[in-house]
Design a protein around this motif. Structure first.
Motif, PDB file in Angstrom:
ATOM      1  N   HIS A   1       0.836  -1.199   0.000  1.00 49.52           N
ATOM      2  CA  HIS A   1       0.000   0.000   0.000  1.00 49.52           C
ATOM      3  C   HIS A   1       0.874   1.254   0.000  1.00 49.52           C
ATOM      4  N   ILE A   2       0.191   2.404  -0.111  1.00 50.12           N
ATOM      5  CA  ILE A   2       0.922   3.655  -0.382  1.00 50.12           C
ATOM      6  C   ILE A   2       2.071   3.918   0.604  1.00 50.12           C
ATOM      7  N   ARG A   3       1.800   3.761   1.921  1.00 56.49           N
ATOM      8  CA  ARG A   3       2.859   4.119   2.867  1.00 56.49           C
ATOM      9  C   ARG A   3       4.096   3.234   2.704  1.00 56.49           C
ATOM     10  N   SER A   4       3.867   1.929   2.442  1.00 58.81           N
ATOM     11  CA  SER A   4       5.019   1.037   2.253  1.00 58.81           C
ATOM     12  C   SER A   4       5.769   1.400   0.975  1.00 58.81           C
ATOM     13  N   ILE A   5       5.017   1.757  -0.067  1.00 62.42           N
ATOM     14  CA  ILE A   5       5.665   2.170  -1.319  1.00 62.42           C
ATOM     15  C   ILE A   5       6.542   3.396  -1.042  1.00 62.42           C
ATOM     16  N   GLU A   6       6.017   4.302  -0.217  1.00 60.92           N
ATOM     17  CA  GLU A   6       6.793   5.507   0.123  1.00 60.92           C
ATOM     18  C   GLU A   6       8.075   5.138   0.883  1.00 60.92           C
ATOM     19  N   LEU A   7       7.961   4.171   1.799  1.00 55.61           N
ATOM     20  CA  LEU A   7       9.169   3.762   2.547  1.00 55.61           C
ATOM     21  C   LEU A   7      10.228   3.218   1.586  1.00 55.61           C
ATOM     22  N   MET A   8       9.746   2.429   0.616  1.00 53.35           N
ATOM     23  CA  MET A   8      10.699   1.853  -0.344  1.00 53.35           C
ATOM     24  C   MET A   8      11.358   2.978  -1.155  1.00 53.35           C
TER      25      MET A   8
END
Ligand SMILES: Cc1cc2nc3c(=O)[nH]c(=O)nc-3n(C[C@H](O)[C@H](O)[C@H](O)COP(=O)(O)OP(=O)(O)OC[C@H]3O[C@@H](n4cnc5c(N)ncnc54)[C@H](O)[C@@H]3O)c2cc1C
Length: 482
Positions: free
Chosen positions: A47-54
């Protein structure tokens, strides 16, 4: 001391944590009981937050090569609604990607940074004292010593059990069979029957997969099997007949699995020198696809704090903020999955509530709130001092900064960042832990923001003394690196 930190489990949470610790030079050993990453959960959604972390750690491009971007909407209880426009992110999509690929890429990232990963070797026991933790492995007679141990060893966590931490919640009441197989009837016939069944059984689905196979998901209300034992094809056929009146001629399974809907949250995330993260700390049904995301985000929250503790610059209460921040987030995810499970029930009451919610989700505000929840971009950590000015405690989206760069490109090394539009502030006393970007044109709504290594806003304002106090609160005394 053999290591600074031993991590039990090289799933997504353990691998992410190892990499985060290595960014700060912490000596890490990861032990995993299995020789290969688990392949049971084939495809997950980041989801978006994990994509941002990556993106914050420079990993997104390689993940995008192996995954498929899909619309961000339609995940809350599988209610089919498009994502609202203008979500506050540069990455408004879901990334569908095989879980073993996520684990492999994170593990490679961790080992590239210098983590020692040993597969086929489990944590079998441990004892902690004032200086460290002695870890007994599954290799007969082997004992290793580290300053901290983190249990990222999944739902049945040995570390959590040995620690004696309570895991209260609800046991599994229903199970779901899931597998990939071929069907023996034409696709149009399958689709028509599935649409009829889904009128009442929202959790039932059969979807074609590339290569001719189908992903079959069959709920089995009121039944709890042994989730360590995969079902047989015969069991699948029986369940399909019970739910859909036909077994669709299924044959040639690629893999078959079952999972339950137990919902539990560890009472504590830390006991002395031993901590928990990921499924070891929380479990819930996969509805909405949040488990891996939650665990990776735990690791991202914990990594820099534990590193600070090991490196000797952590303010006294820094490590305790891990539980203070992440435990409420997990409690919230558990609650939203409980709600989603109710909304998937074939009973008339929940079906009526689902119809009502489906109607309400046509209101942008309602749809937006639910999507922000599932994608974890709504999180605002409570720093124990009241709400404070926006966006204190929230994550910062990726914004354009000086010289055509992006904010997240400046966070690859896991350091703090002072983003300064005034050009007259300094973080010089903390330059070994915090970077400084003076950029009058940064797309910020506030004069300056101090970002933690996890991208959350630790301070906003324009006063140097106020900033110094905040730097000390999150990054320790100036120049005090051990
Ligand atoms: C059907 C299904 C679909 C799902 N879909 C999604 C989704 O779309 N999105 C999402 O975010 N999540 C999803 N999940 C949840 C997700 O798979 C888990 O939340 C995730 O795997 C948890 O990661 P983890 O690192 O905490 O634990 P795990 O992935 O369980 O990893 C734990 C690791 O610890 C190792 N281990 C165990 N015991 C020991 C020991 N004693 N010593 C050393 N190592 C040990 C194991 O071998 C394993 O490698 C789904 C789950 C299921 C069942």
């Amino acid at each position: 001391m053999d290591f600074d930190v031993i991590i039990a489990g090289c799933g997504p949470a353990g691998a992410m944590l190892a990499a985060e610790l290595r960014l700060h030079g912490v000596r890490v050993l990861v032990l995993d009981a299995e020789t290969e990453p688990a392949s049971f959960v084939r495809v997950v959604g980041l989801h978006i937050r994990s994509i941002e972390l990556m993106a914050m750690r420079g990993l997104l491009d390689s993940l995008l090569e192996h995954g498929r971007r899909r619309p961000a909407g339609g995940f809350f209880a599988a209610i089919d609604k498009p994502a609202p426009t203008g979500l506050d992110t540069a990455h408004a999509y879901l990334l569908g990607i095989p879980q073993p690929v996520v684990v492999r890429l994170l593990e490679e990232h961790a080992t590239r940074l210098g983590a020692d990963v040993r597969r086929g070797c489990a944590v079998a026991g441990f004892e902690q004292d004032d200086e460290g933790v002695s870890v007994e492995t599954s290799n007969p007679g082997e004992r290793l010593r580290a300053r901290y141990l983190v249990g990222c060893d999944g739902a049945r966590s040995t570390v959590r059990k040995l620690l004696g931490v309570g895991f209260p919640g609800e046991p599994s009441r229903n199970e779901t069979l899931m597998g990939e197989m071929e069907v023996g009837v034409p696709g149009a016939e399958v689709a028509a029957r599935v649409a009829e069944v889904r009128e009442t059984h929202k959790a039932f689905s059969i979807r074609p997969f590339p290569g001719g196979a189908h992903r079959v998901v069959v709920p089995v209300p009121g039944h709890v099997g042994d989730s360590t034992q995969p079902p047989t094809l015969e069991e699948f056929r029986r369940r399909l007949i019970a739910v859909a009146g036909t077994d669709f001629g299924v044959h040639s399974p690629r893999w078959l699995s079952r999972f339950g809907d137990a919902t539990r949250l560890a009472e504590r995330y830390r006991v002395g020198r031993v901590l928990l993260a990921g499924d070891a700390a929380h479990i819930h049904p996969p509805t909405g696809g949040q488990g891996l995301n939650l665990g990776v985000q735990d690791a991202f929250n914990l990594g820099w704090k534990l590193a600070a503790q090991v490196r000797g610059w952590a303010p006294e209460t820094l490590l305790d903020t891990y539980q203070a921040e992440r435990h409420p987030v997990a409690a919230e995810v558990l609650d939203n999955t409980r709600a989603q499970m109710e909304l998937l029930s074939p009973e008339p009451g929940p079906r009526a509530v689902r119809r009502l919610l489906t109607e309400l989700m046509d209101l942008d505000e309602v749809n937006r709130r639910l999507i922000e929840k599932i994608t974890a971009i709504d999180i605002r950590y409570d720093f124990g001092e009241g709400p404070g000015p926006e966006p204190l405690g929230r994550r910062m989206r990726d914004i354009d900064v000086a010289q055509g760069r992006h904010l997240y490109d400046l966070l690859h090394h896991g350091r703090g960042l002072l983003l300064d539009r005034t050009g007259r502030l300094t973080a010089a006393g903390w330059s070994d832990r915090v970077d400084h970007l003076a950029d009058p044109d940064a797309a910020l709504d506030v004069p300056c923001a101090l970002l933690r290594p996890d991208g959350h806003v630790a301070w906003v304002g324009d006063d140097q003394r106020d900033l110094d106090a905040r730097l000390a609160r999150w990054f320790g005394a100036p120049g005090s690196r051990a």
